[in-house]
Design a protein around this motif. Structure first.
Motif, short mmCIF file in Angstrom:
data_model
loop_
_atom_site.label_atom_id
_atom_site.label_comp_id
_atom_site.label_asym_id
_atom_site.label_seq_id
_atom_site.Cartn_x
_atom_site.Cartn_y
_atom_site.Cartn_z
N GLN A 191 0.83 -1.19 0.00
CA GLN A 191 0.00 0.00 0.00
C GLN A 191 0.88 1.25 0.00
N GLY A 192 0.56 2.19 -0.88
CA GLY A 192 1.34 3.41 -1.00
C GLY A 192 2.41 3.35 -2.07
N GLU A 193 2.65 2.16 -2.63
CA GLU A 193 3.66 2.00 -3.67
C GLU A 193 3.14 2.52 -5.00
N ARG A 194 4.03 3.13 -5.78
CA ARG A 194 3.66 3.63 -7.11
C ARG A 194 3.95 2.58 -8.17
N TYR A 212 -9.83 1.67 -9.04
CA TYR A 212 -9.19 2.99 -9.00
C TYR A 212 -9.85 3.94 -10.00
N THR A 229 -0.72 5.56 -7.66
CA THR A 229 -0.27 5.18 -6.33
C THR A 229 -1.25 4.17 -5.76
N ASP A 231 -2.97 3.12 -3.26
CA ASP A 231 -3.36 3.51 -1.91
C ASP A 231 -4.57 2.76 -1.38
N ARG A 232 -5.12 1.86 -2.19
CA ARG A 232 -6.24 1.03 -1.75
C ARG A 232 -5.79 -0.42 -1.73
N THR A 233 -6.19 -1.15 -0.70
CA THR A 233 -5.81 -2.56 -0.61
C THR A 233 -6.89 -3.42 -1.27
#
Length: 253
Positions: A191-194, A212, A229, A231-233
């Motif tokens: 999570q948070g990885e681009r 997304y 990014t 940002d969602r799991t």
């Protein structure tokens, strides 16, 4: 990153009209596909079914930390039926067979299978209970996965399928007709990885990242990139709108 009077045909054997208790005559004799004279590499006859509603299979291979590869299967309109193997060919039922480097390596009755180190490719092919091969337009229903890179040894960390860079990770995908290269698989992300999806298509289409709600126009023969990014799991599929092809799946943890 999961089915008897039926028309029972063995591997090249003669059709019969016997069926197991609990299976109707309609199930046994209707919609079981057309038996073709063609055979696969192992000598199994092909059984033709219409493209509309035909079974489908996808596969992805993940390096195992103790050596080799873990192959995961995703099937659609298909159910594994080990309890009726050897019985009639009923659409949407049966088992899969693994071909490692082109040689048959065994049957599969579920979504996971381990491949020892040293293999270069694995093909997953769908079979009916009578061992014939489900086929569309004279071609077996199957999925092939390249086992790229060296499988890790015991205690090693699995190598991600995407390319890691300082700015994030990049997945390069090429679409040609109904073929997607590399074959659709799962990309594991934190999570948070681009991540950047770089797609080259031979036709005009639109890339869509489910969950997304991100889209990217695709022009014929021109590479296009979409960066997001994670940002969602969860599990998010990346598909094309017009051709309806699955390109990859993003698994965000």
């Amino acid at each position: 990153m999961v089915l008897a009077v039926a028309l029972a045909v063995g591997c090249g054997g003669r059709a019969t009209t016997h069926h197991k208790p609990g299976t109707s005559h309609q199930e046994a004799t209707g919609g079981s596909g057309t038996l073709l004279p063609a055979k696969d590499e192992a000598g199994h006859r092909l059984r033709e079914v219409p493209a509309a509603g035909a079974p489908a299979v996808r596969a992805d291979a993940r390096p195992d930390t103790e050596g080799g590869w873990n192959v995961h299967l995703t099937v659609e309109r298909f159910r594994f039926t080990p309890e009726s193997v050897g019985g009639a060919a009923i659409p949407g039922r049966g088992h899969a067979r693994l071909l490692v480097d082109g040689k048959e390596a065994g049957r599969v009755y579920g979504p996971w299978h381990h491949i020892p180190p040293g293999a270069r490719t694995v093909t997953v092919r769908l079979h009916a209970d009578d061992h014939t091969v489900w086929a569309v337009a004279g071609r077996p229903i199957e999925a092939t996965v390249p086992l790229t890179g060296a499988a890790p040894t015991a205690g090693a960390t699995a190598t991600p399928t995407a390319t890691a860079t300082a700015a994030g990770r990049t997945v390069a995908i090429t679409v040609s007709g109904t073929s997607v290269q590399p074959p659709p698989s799962r990309v594991e992300l934190k999570q948070g990885e681009r991540i950047t999806l770089r797609v080259t298509s031979d036709r005009a289409d639109t890339l869509h990242v489910h969950g997304y709600d991100r889209e990217l126009p695709l022009a014929p023969g021109e590479p296009a990139s979409l960066t997001l990014t994670a940002d969602r799991t969860g599990l998010f599929e990346v598909e094309t709108h017009e051709s309806g092809l699955l390109l990859t799946q993003l698994v965000v943890r």
